[in-house]
Design an enzyme around this catalytic site. Structure first.
Site, mmCIF file in Angstrom:
data_model
loop_
_atom_site.group_PDB
_atom_site.id
_atom_site.type_symbol
_atom_site.label_atom_id
_atom_site.label_comp_id
_atom_site.label_asym_id
_atom_site.label_seq_id
_atom_site.Cartn_x
_atom_site.Cartn_y
_atom_site.Cartn_z
ATOM 1 N N HIS A 84 57.024 63.718 18.313
ATOM 2 C CA HIS A 84 57.287 64.281 16.597
ATOM 3 C C HIS A 84 56.622 65.258 16.399
ATOM 4 O O HIS A 84 56.655 66.147 15.728
ATOM 5 C CB HIS A 84 57.675 63.541 15.750
ATOM 6 C CG HIS A 84 57.693 63.277 14.673
ATOM 7 N ND1 HIS A 84 58.385 63.491 13.677
ATOM 8 C CD2 HIS A 84 56.733 63.350 13.367
ATOM 9 C CE1 HIS A 84 58.239 64.246 13.042
ATOM 10 N NE2 HIS A 84 57.181 64.017 12.507
ATOM 11 N N GLU A 85 54.742 64.887 16.516
ATOM 12 C CA GLU A 85 53.778 65.708 16.100
ATOM 13 C C GLU A 85 53.370 67.013 16.894
ATOM 14 O O GLU A 85 53.393 67.916 16.641
ATOM 15 C CB GLU A 85 52.102 64.857 16.655
ATOM 16 C CG GLU A 85 52.571 63.514 15.633
ATOM 17 C CD GLU A 85 52.894 63.498 14.241
ATOM 18 O OE1 GLU A 85 52.497 64.683 13.410
ATOM 19 O OE2 GLU A 85 53.207 62.883 13.782
ATOM 20 N N HIS A 91 55.985 69.314 14.865
ATOM 21 C CA HIS A 91 55.225 69.931 14.036
ATOM 22 C C HIS A 91 54.201 71.183 14.380
ATOM 23 O O HIS A 91 53.977 72.160 14.242
ATOM 24 C CB HIS A 91 54.132 68.872 13.368
ATOM 25 C CG HIS A 91 55.506 68.481 12.324
ATOM 26 N ND1 HIS A 91 56.399 68.509 12.223
ATOM 27 C CD2 HIS A 91 55.490 67.230 11.881
ATOM 28 C CE1 HIS A 91 56.775 67.863 10.761
ATOM 29 N NE2 HIS A 91 56.359 66.748 11.324
#
Length: 305
Positions: free
Chosen positions: A131-132, A135
């Protein structure tokens, strides 16, 4: 593409609002000054916001020697995402959480709490890291830094106008005293709403892309459920200025809906379940305070960090 356009429009709205507040306080000259200040603040957000955030969270850099399993996992996921290996940081907090920062993929960092490594299984840690990385791939780290900087600047500018509302000549202000009061009361509220809209729109996309990077939507869904439970554990380093950076809001309770920094965990999990075509069955969390699958239990931070 629709999300990118929406985010660009929201950031343009924040910049325009900053200029409007300057105009309401100081007329045409105030608008010009506000535009220059906005440009300077965005430049700072580009170059220095990542290190500032890491210092605020007392994050410590870790390499393969200090965290071999986390380093290997992140390297594997970064390669799958087509990204350079980000710098890894550890935050000594019992609350399970994580965030990414950096102006571009070549200058990116992923920070995770010791609580996350101590309590989540590998499958869910992989979902969080992916998920990071999403980003970072979408440059959300820069977008959110700019949004936070502009929103904070609008609030400070409006407060400045309110302090001097009764002590200035309003000839340069097209709305006079009313304009100053509008800037002081309404502008910070609008800025906060726009900032939250930017944050929420990016989280859904990072969930989707992160699930693709990890190849496991249900692993990320299980992690989100555990992180939601973990919000009852205080996060001593988080502030309202940095809350939107974390994968879940580090503060339990608070205003929901319009003023939330993140979409609801339930809606995010539902989207991931729809992506996987089945419901998540979250693995049990490791008992708090005991060693987890990624190493020893989190140490408590002393008064000097």
């Amino acid at each position: 593409m629709g999300g990118v356009i929406k985010t660009g429009l929201l950031l343009a709205l924040l910049t325009g609002l900053f200029v409007v507040v300057g105009g309401l306080i100081g007329g045409r000259g105030g608008a010009v000054i506000a535009l220059c200040v906005a440009a300077a603040m965005n430049l700072y957000a580009w170059w220095g916001s990542d290190q500032a955030v890491l210092r605020m969270q007392h994050a410590e850099p870790v390499g393969p020697a200090e965290a071999p399993a986390l380093h290997a996992l992140t390297a594997r996921l970064a390669a799958r995402a087509g990204l350079p290996m980000p710098a890894l940081y550890l935050i000594h907090e019992d609350q399970p959480n994580a965030f990414a920062t950096g102006r571009d993929p070549e200058h990116a960092a992923v920070a995770v709490t010791t609580g996350l490594l101590a309590s989540l299984p590998e499958r869910e840690v992989a979902g969080v890291v992916a998920h990071e990385l999403a980003h970072i791939r979408h440059r959300d780290t820069l977008i959110m830094s700019v949004a936070a900087t502009l929103a904070g600047g609008i609030g400070l500018l409006a407060q400045f106008g309110g302090l001097f509302a009764y002590n200035r000549d309003s000839r340069n202000n097209p709305l006079g005293m009313v304009g100053v009061l509008l800037a002081a009361i309404v502008a910070p509220l609008v800025a906060m709403i726009v900032q939250m809209a930017v944050s929420r729109s990016r989280e859904y996309e990072a969930d989707r892309r992160g699930a693709e990077i990890a190849g496991d939507p249900l692993g990320l869904a299980g992690a989100l459920l555990h992180l939601e439970q973990g919000r009852e554990v205080p996060n001593h380093g988080a502030t309202s200025a940095t809350a939107h950076l974390f994968i879940v809001n580090p503060f339990a309770g608070g205003l929901a809906g319009l003023f939330a920094t993140h979409p609801s965990t339930a809606s995010r999990v539902a989207a991931l379940e729809a992506m996987a075509g089945q419901s998540v069955i979250a693995a049990p969390m490791a008992p708090r305070g005991k060693p987890g699958p990624w190493g020893s239990a989190p140490r408590r931070r002393g008064p000097w960090g």
